[in-house]
Motif scaffolding. Structure first.
Motif, PDB file in Angstrom:
ATOM      1  N   ALA A   6      35.791  36.430  48.272  1.00 45.86           N
ATOM      2  CA  ALA A   6      34.900  37.296  49.052  1.00 45.86           C
ATOM      3  C   ALA A   6      35.009  38.746  48.586  1.00 45.86           C
ATOM      4  O   ALA A   6      34.007  39.460  48.509  1.00 45.86           O
ATOM      5  CB  ALA A   6      35.227  37.181  50.533  1.00 45.86           C
ATOM      6  N   VAL A   7      36.231  39.157  48.265  1.00 43.70           N
ATOM      7  CA  VAL A   7      36.428  40.521  47.768  1.00 43.70           C
ATOM      8  C   VAL A   7      35.731  40.705  46.421  1.00 43.70           C
ATOM      9  O   VAL A   7      35.097  41.731  46.175  1.00 43.70           O
ATOM     10  CB  VAL A   7      37.941  40.840  47.652  1.00 43.70           C
ATOM     11  N   LYS A   8      35.823  39.686  45.569  1.00 40.94           N
ATOM     12  CA  LYS A   8      35.192  39.753  44.248  1.00 40.94           C
ATOM     13  C   LYS A   8      33.683  39.666  44.340  1.00 40.94           C
ATOM     14  O   LYS A   8      32.975  40.234  43.510  1.00 40.94           O
ATOM     15  CB  LYS A   8      35.726  38.640  43.354  1.00 40.94           C
ATOM     16  N   GLY A   9      33.183  38.931  45.334  1.00 38.09           N
ATOM     17  CA  GLY A   9      31.745  38.802  45.538  1.00 38.09           C
ATOM     18  C   GLY A   9      31.077  37.916  44.504  1.00 38.09           C
ATOM     19  O   GLY A   9      31.736  37.154  43.792  1.00 38.09           O
ATOM     20  N   GLY A  10      29.783  37.987  44.456  1.00 37.39           N
ATOM     21  CA  GLY A  10      29.017  37.209  43.490  1.00 37.39           C
ATOM     22  C   GLY A  10      29.006  35.728  43.787  1.00 37.39           C
ATOM     23  O   GLY A  10      29.156  35.293  44.929  1.00 37.39           O
ATOM     24  N   ASP A  11      28.822  34.944  42.738  1.00 41.13           N
ATOM     25  CA  ASP A  11      28.720  33.494  42.866  1.00 41.13           C
ATOM     26  C   ASP A  11      30.044  32.845  43.249  1.00 41.13           C
ATOM     27  O   ASP A  11      30.052  31.744  43.799  1.00 41.13           O
ATOM     28  CB  ASP A  11      28.229  32.873  41.549  1.00 41.13           C
ATOM     29  N   GLU A  12      31.144  33.511  42.977  1.00 39.87           N
ATOM     30  CA  GLU A  12      32.460  32.913  43.247  1.00 39.87           C
ATOM     31  C   GLU A  12      32.656  32.629  44.731  1.00 39.87           C
ATOM     32  O   GLU A  12      33.206  31.586  45.101  1.00 39.87           O
ATOM     33  CB  GLU A  12      33.584  33.809  42.726  1.00 39.87           C
ATOM     34  N   ILE A  13      32.201  33.530  45.606  1.00 36.26           N
ATOM     35  CA  ILE A  13      32.366  33.299  47.039  1.00 36.26           C
ATOM     36  C   ILE A  13      31.578  32.078  47.479  1.00 36.26           C
ATOM     37  O   ILE A  13      32.061  31.254  48.261  1.00 36.26           O
ATOM     38  CB  ILE A  13      31.995  34.544  47.885  1.00 36.26           C
TER      39      ILE A  13
END
Length: 110
Positions: free
Chosen positions: A86-93
């Motif tokens: 979530a902190v990194k954001g983007g597609d990873e979350i």
């Protein structure tokens, strides 16, 4: 982090990521050994021809212990892996939430 450095550090050797359960690894292993003992106890009960209902009671206790372990692991995954994504954001979350949702669905089917 090299594969050799990652080994034994709680890190995934292929990605270098540290897993959420790493800080409680010893507690988890102790818990799993206790569950293993319960399963061995079930084998003993069957071997000793113990009454069916008594065995089923122990099966229920073992199942609950595994479910409790799974929930703890899931909580750690959410707090560590999903929160990190979530902190990194983007597609990873989105990928981590989908992964967690599928894991929850598998737990609910059991």
């Amino acid at each position: 982090m090299t594969a050799i450095e990652a080994e034994g550090s709680g890190a995934d050797v292929t990605t270098g990521a540290v897993h959420g359960y790493h800080h409680h690894k010893d507690e988890h292993l102790k818990r799993l050994r206790r569950i293993e003992g319960q399963i061995r106890g079930l084998q003993r009960l069957v071997d000793e021809d113990v009454y069916c209902i008594d065995i089923l009671t122990q099966v229920s206790a073992s199942t609950k212990a595994l479910q409790s372990f799974a929930l703890q692991l899931l909580e750690e995954h959410l707090r560590h892996c999903v929160a990190d994504a979530a902190v990194k954001g983007g597609d990873e979350i989105d990928a981590k939430v989908e992964e967690a949702t599928k894991a929850i669905a598998r737990l609910l089917r059991t």
